[in-house]
Write a protein that holds these residues in place. Structure first.
Motif: not given
Length: 247
Positions: A94-103, A106-110
């Protein structure tokens, strides 16, 4: 989040790690977490944070699909991690990434400051004219008047729709699905006297939407922002011809 020695099945989580200013680019770090039948992706992340790597950063609050703060990309799909279960992904990974389109902070925090500014610009509150604070008058509504905007009022500002929106990802100036849907929520409220035409009738607002519909598809609260945008396009077009028409 107790795990016993008999819990032997695990699932691999590939988690995006990134510290702007320190790292050249995001990298993925792998963690094996117990594959529990009742664990959501958020439980897996909390297990990592508590048991494996305390340096992992991510947002969450209610764990009940209400606060909207735990939105992330899970296997490429914007999801609320509190309502997305590990068992949906078999044995992983399961690949977990931050939401697209936002700076990324840190890690998963946008960083959501841009969204908050856009949201404020549509005045997502009841606007009354000619009344002094504090307001003391009660404005009752019929069930039909409530139903007119109720669907759009269910938005929890989780930003999944922004991450799914191809327009916003390519054009950060686009007002975006949630802000427009919430503007429409108040436009349709019989108690509201505001005029949001100058904010919504723009190329970077409703006319920037190309009606892909992914915002509606990923919305966990079934708000249907795509419908809200198309409905206001009709309103804006009519108002251009009939300028005295406001709704």
């Amino acid at each position: 989040m107790a795990v016993t020695e008999t819990d032997t099945r695990t699932i691999l989580l590939e988690v995006a790690r990134y510290r702007p200013g320190e790292d050249d680019k995001p990298v993925f770090q792998e963690y094996d977490v117990p594959l529990m039948p009742d664990w959501a992706v958020l439980d897996g992340l909390n297990y990592i944070k508590d048991q494996l790597d305390g340096s992992l950063s991510f947002r969450w609050s209610c764990r009940m699909g209400v606060c909207g703060s735990c939105g992330m990309n899970v296997n490429g799909e914007p999801r609320l991690t509190c309502g997305t279960f590990l068992t949906e992904y078999g044995e992983g990974p399961v690949r977990i990434e931050p939401l697209k389109g936002f700076p990324v902070i840190r890690d998963l925090v946008v960083d959501i400051d841009d969204f908050l500014a856009k949201l404020s610009s549509v005045r997502p509150w009841l606007v009354r004219e000619g009344e002094e604070l504090p307001l003391t008058t009660e404005y009752a509504q019929t069930p039909a008047q409530l139903e007119a905007y109720k669907q759009y009022s269910m938005c929890i500002n989780c930003l999944l729709c922004y991450s799914a929106c191809p327009v916003y990802v390519l054009d950060p100036d686009f007002l975006g699905p949630a802000a427009i849907a919430l503007a429409q929520r108040y436009n349709l409220d019989s108690r509201d006297m505001g005029d949001r035409f100058d904010v919504l009738n723009l190329d970077d607002s409703v006319w920037g939407c190309v009606f892909v519909g992914d915002c509606t598809r990923v919305c966990p609260k079934h708000v249907d922002p795509a419908e809200a945008i198309q409905r206001y396009k009709v309103t804006a077009a009519l108002r251009s011809v009939l300028p005295w028409s406001r709704r």
